[in-house]
Design a protein around this motif. Sequence first.
Motif, PDB file in Angstrom:
ATOM      1  N   PRO A  28       0.828  -1.215   0.000  1.00  0.00           N
ATOM      2  CA  PRO A  28       0.000   0.000   0.000  1.00  0.00           C
ATOM      3  C   PRO A  28       0.862   1.265   0.000  1.00  0.00           C
ATOM      4  O   PRO A  28       2.028   1.245   0.386  1.00  0.00           O
ATOM      5  N   CYS A  85      -4.737   0.753  -1.464  1.00  0.00           N
ATOM      6  CA  CYS A  85      -4.464  -0.536  -2.133  1.00  0.00           C
ATOM      7  C   CYS A  85      -5.158  -0.566  -3.489  1.00  0.00           C
ATOM      8  O   CYS A  85      -6.005   0.286  -3.797  1.00  0.00           O
ATOM      9  N   VAL A  87      -7.386  -4.005   3.465  1.00  0.00           N
ATOM     10  CA  VAL A  87      -6.251  -3.447   4.194  1.00  0.00           C
ATOM     11  C   VAL A  87      -6.200  -4.055   5.585  1.00  0.00           C
ATOM     12  O   VAL A  87      -7.237  -4.273   6.227  1.00  0.00           O
ATOM     13  N   CYS A 134      -1.699  -4.925   2.012  1.00  0.00           N
ATOM     14  CA  CYS A 134      -2.815  -5.129   1.077  1.00  0.00           C
ATOM     15  C   CYS A 134      -3.031  -6.636   0.942  1.00  0.00           C
ATOM     16  O   CYS A 134      -2.063  -7.398   0.799  1.00  0.00           O
TER      17      CYS A 134
END
Length: 843
Positions: free
Chosen positions: A372, A390, A396, A421
């Motif tokens: 991410p 993401c 997440v 992610c």
Amino acid sequence: MKTKLFFLLIICSQVLGQQLPSKISGANSYFKLEETKNHELNRMTTFKRFSLSNIKNGYEVFDTELNKFFFWNGKDWVLTQSKSELKLSERLDESDLQFSIAAICADNNVCGDGGGGSGGGNTLFPPNITATNVFICSNVGGGNPTNTTLTANGCRAAEKVQWYFGADIPLGSPTLIRTKTVNPSNTTTYFATCVSPYNFNFESNRSNKITISKIETLPTPIASAFPPIINAGNYVTLNAQGCPIGSNYSWANGVGVGDNVVKNPLETTTYSVACKKEVCKGNSANLVVTVLQPLVTASSDSICYDLGTQTSNSVTLTLSNCSSSIIWSNGETTQSINIEPSESAIYYASCAIPGGNYVYSNLKSIHVSKSPIIQKNVGTNNDFVLTAACQSGYSVLWSTSETTPSISVPDNIFVEYFAFCIFNNCFSKPTKIKINAAPVISASKPVVCYGQNLTLTATGCTGTVFWYRKDNNISGYSFVSSSNPYSSTIPLGFVSAYSYKATCIDVTASPYSNEITIPIQSGTIPPSPTISISPIGGIINLGKNVTLSSSGCTGNTTFWSTGENIKQITKTPDITTTYYSYCYAGSGCPSNSAIKTVTVVNVPPPVVSSVNNKVCSGQNTDLLATGCNGTVQWYFKPQNNPSSPFILAGSTNPLNIPISESYIFKSECHDLGVISDFSDDLIIEFSPNPVVINLTDSELSYAAIFINESVELQASGCQSGDTYLWNTNETTSSIVVSPLIETTYIAKCVNNSCITNGKDYFVKVCPDVQSFFSPGNNFGSTPSSQPSPSKVILANNTIKNIGTKVEYQASESLLFQPGFQVDSGSIFLAQIGGCKVPSDTLP
């Protein structure tokens, strides 16, 4: 006109001073009319028209039999439709007509006693015959000629053709048709003669002879391939059997000629072969060669981060079904490769084939979850808001266990946060962020003297460190540097103390750090110490320890920039770090610092693998270590003696090594001046060759079935862990087969790459039983070709009496001789078909 013509003939005889022959020999004589001057013969019969010789191009005549005009085009008579209505009187000019008349006899000589006639006798010339093909076939279909057309050339238009075959046997009556289509039942010789249109007994000499050969029925061969399954780029031998002597094996589509043909097909291919003799072919036998296309398989379809080991996995790609050189899409050339792509990618490989070409594998997609992107913003309640972005469809996960895209964290502490992610339970590598809490600063010495350096270090800042200093005699801080660490030289004559503090700028500024005040001393500066380091050179692998020893502080205490006051310290730095050591008595001036930098490199242990983890007797295997950019060292020891030490096996990569028992292998990577930890153990098991299997019925190695029937074949005897492999590509211990032709089946035992020689089983396909039943009919006949007497039963009796039943059985055929009959009311039954497979007749 008849009177005129007769008169003209007499005039011609007188003009020429010739007499008609005093004698005409034989009953087959006729007269030939011949033009002797350049004048058209305007009115004549068809025969006379075709009897003309030395004709001038463009001459025209009127055919009294056809009532049509013809003109000579230099080669042949052509019908002139437009002339058909002309009056004959307009075409006649009798004053120039001169003729010679000769009697031609059956023996093609001038009739009489040798005198009379002009120019001697005219002969009937023999024709020249040709054939569209001199071989015809018993097999029907597939372009095989089953008849041939004979053509006679050379007989004049009015003459007819008499065809003959064999021993001067006429083939029909004389005919004006110049062609004859024949289909002899066996090899036959033909010739022809030209025949007088007025007397069929008057013939020319024989033409040339043409022999038309009848090719016997050609059987369907038995075709096989070895091996029937190949990898792309390999060769296969096509074999055919069963064609009679004098014929050859003809493969379709330009494959070749012969009973053994070597090919290298690039894809699964059906081959056809037939027996061929001259222009005749039998029915084709088909066989399929399966070509296994190069196949890429992956140890995993995704690159994922392991929360336990805190590392991402690598993916091993392996190419199978290729027996030649390999080139991967990333340029590597080994059979297996280890990849760690940073983002999703597609891989494939090419396999070299003869001729400098390549065949390509399937495409293999490796998924990589992107880490991410984290943004930090100042919140509204004395906090920071962290937001992780993401890819679409991903979730997440924060180190705080929160799963929302954004979280709030305090801004007054030094904490590292990270987020992942996640897609289908596959974690990306984490993205880390440190909150800008106030950094912590330290000094290389507690006091300094004039002219000495002072080094300040700030920890806990992921951004940029801003240093501030003030003179204790002056109020307020001023910016001095953004370097970390920060070094400054204390100027001469300065008597006050300096105070230092720092802040961290990363999107926003952190609070100020702790404050350090460094007193300024005066006095004698003691000698600097000396630092020694182990390992020598100061290069260590990540996670390893380094030992630093300080000497030379006689009468003083040894101090380190780490705050310790011992002579020797042991550290495990994560990054390249500089260490300071100085001598200090607790008052006065400290010595100048001795400096030693420890370089930290990351050389992970290799990842080891093998093409075959189970190896058969007498075989080698390749050991492959990936993830090492330096030199790989291999070690091994017997698996059955785990307490024995590891022995150096070699330093090539991959390492090809013979296997005679089960071993444990491991490797280490020598790179960047350090040696990695050992890899995981790789166990290569030794497997003896499987036993040769036996079919269930050990007394028989054959079976006989009728067409469209099935038979189950059972194999046994493979060891535990082995699999069965038939030449049909089936892998079960028993198979059910229904072949259309006689076929050999082979079963083998397979253990990893160990394969037995196998056991053959022969299945003969018998023709269907055909029954012939008829009461009271005459079955007397003589076959055109008699089978071998040892396989024939002669039937020459008469079946009499009502209710009599006679059955005939023979291994191949019944021969009904003339006189055989079945009286009314009796029963005759013959059955043809079936087969028998005694062991002594097997191939």
